[in-house]
Design a protein around this motif. Structure first.
Motif, PDB file in Angstrom:
ATOM      1  N   HIS A 199     -15.032  21.687 -16.783  1.00 32.72           N
ATOM      2  CA  HIS A 199     -15.364  22.391 -15.544  1.00 32.72           C
ATOM      3  C   HIS A 199     -16.751  21.986 -15.079  1.00 32.72           C
ATOM      4  N   GLY A 200     -17.042  22.326 -13.846  1.00 38.47           N
ATOM      5  CA  GLY A 200     -18.354  22.081 -13.277  1.00 38.47           C
ATOM      6  C   GLY A 200     -18.563  22.982 -12.083  1.00 38.47           C
ATOM      7  N   VAL A 201     -19.750  22.887 -11.517  1.00 40.54           N
ATOM      8  CA  VAL A 201     -20.110  23.714 -10.369  1.00 40.54           C
ATOM      9  C   VAL A 201     -20.413  22.782  -9.197  1.00 40.54           C
ATOM     10  N   VAL A 202     -19.836  23.089  -8.047  1.00 36.38           N
ATOM     11  CA  VAL A 202     -19.991  22.236  -6.872  1.00 36.38           C
ATOM     12  C   VAL A 202     -21.456  22.151  -6.474  1.00 36.38           C
ATOM     13  N   GLU A 203     -21.946  20.924  -6.397  1.00 34.30           N
ATOM     14  CA  GLU A 203     -23.298  20.645  -5.918  1.00 34.30           C
ATOM     15  C   GLU A 203     -23.264  20.306  -4.434  1.00 34.30           C
ATOM     16  N   ARG A 204     -22.319  19.430  -4.056  1.00 29.34           N
ATOM     17  CA  ARG A 204     -22.189  19.071  -2.639  1.00 29.34           C
ATOM     18  C   ARG A 204     -20.822  18.441  -2.388  1.00 29.34           C
TER      19      ARG A 204
ATOM     20  N   ARG B 298     -17.519  27.431  -9.195  1.00 29.71           N
ATOM     21  CA  ARG B 298     -17.004  26.781 -10.406  1.00 29.71           C
ATOM     22  C   ARG B 298     -15.614  26.200 -10.129  1.00 29.71           C
ATOM     23  N   VAL B 299     -15.383  24.991 -10.655  1.00 32.00           N
ATOM     24  CA  VAL B 299     -14.094  24.313 -10.529  1.00 32.00           C
ATOM     25  C   VAL B 299     -13.636  23.926 -11.933  1.00 32.00           C
ATOM     26  N   ASP B 300     -12.429  24.341 -12.291  1.00 29.48           N
ATOM     27  CA  ASP B 300     -11.834  23.993 -13.587  1.00 29.48           C
ATOM     28  C   ASP B 300     -10.757  22.946 -13.378  1.00 29.48           C
ATOM     29  N   MET B 301     -10.775  21.909 -14.197  1.00 31.05           N
ATOM     30  CA  MET B 301      -9.742  20.876 -14.131  1.00 31.05           C
ATOM     31  C   MET B 301      -8.580  21.319 -15.002  1.00 31.05           C
ATOM     32  N   GLU B 302      -7.398  21.417 -14.418  1.00 27.68           N
ATOM     33  CA  GLU B 302      -6.210  21.873 -15.146  1.00 27.68           C
ATOM     34  C   GLU B 302      -5.430  20.708 -15.744  1.00 27.68           C
TER      35      GLU B 302
ATOM     36  N   TYR C  53      -6.600  21.528  -9.876  1.00 24.93           N
ATOM     37  CA  TYR C  53      -7.853  22.224 -10.176  1.00 24.93           C
ATOM     38  C   TYR C  53      -7.686  23.709  -9.880  1.00 24.93           C
ATOM     39  N   VAL C  54      -8.536  24.529 -10.499  1.00 23.98           N
ATOM     40  CA  VAL C  54      -8.575  25.963 -10.202  1.00 23.98           C
ATOM     41  C   VAL C  54      -9.915  26.259  -9.542  1.00 23.98           C
ATOM     42  N   VAL C  55      -9.850  26.819  -8.330  1.00 26.90           N
ATOM     43  CA  VAL C  55     -11.027  27.177  -7.555  1.00 26.90           C
ATOM     44  C   VAL C  55     -10.858  28.623  -7.116  1.00 26.90           C
TER      45      VAL C  55
ATOM     46  N   ILE D  27      -5.285  24.224  -6.718  1.00 28.93           N
ATOM     47  CA  ILE D  27      -5.202  23.241  -5.637  1.00 28.93           C
ATOM     48  C   ILE D  27      -4.985  21.863  -6.250  1.00 28.93           C
ATOM     49  N   SER D  28      -4.304  21.013  -5.519  1.00 27.99           N
ATOM     50  CA  SER D  28      -4.085  19.635  -5.948  1.00 27.99           C
ATOM     51  C   SER D  28      -4.786  18.704  -4.978  1.00 27.99           C
ATOM     52  N   LEU D  29      -5.496  17.728  -5.534  1.00 23.98           N
ATOM     53  CA  LEU D  29      -6.212  16.749  -4.729  1.00 23.98           C
ATOM     54  C   LEU D  29      -5.918  15.347  -5.241  1.00 23.98           C
TER      55      LEU D  29
END
Length: 82
Positions: free
Chosen positions: A14-19, A40-44, A55-57, A62-64
């Motif tokens: 996971h990480g936190v959106v910077e930009r 926070r964004v978690d990679m599923e 990802y979980v937001v 959501i799928s990207l």
């Protein structure tokens, strides 16, 4: 603080959106989906062929595509607000 593109996360990371980089309507759509600074964004998981990725937001899945996830830069050591 280490940074990564969203597309570089592995399942369970996971990480936190910077930009959110890029311009135009798709950047706006990413922001509307909740990919804003400090979140926070978690990679599923990834699809069997590696694209798209889920990802979980803010509790939503959501799928990207990889090219879309490349537009999002994350801080890795932070926890985020959601």
């Amino acid at each position: 603080m280490p940074v990564k593109k969203l597309s570089e996360l592995l399942p369970g990371e996971h990480g936190v959106v910077e930009r959110v980089t890029g311009v135009g309507p798709f950047r706006q759509r990413l922001l509307e989906m909740g990919l804003t600074r400090g979140v926070r964004v978690d990679m599923e998981k990834t699809a069997p062929l590696g694209d798209p990725t889920e990802y979980v937001v803010k509790g939503c899945h959501i799928s990207l595509r990889r090219s879309e996830a490349d537009m999002i830069v994350l801080n890795i050591d932070s926890e985020g607000t959601d």
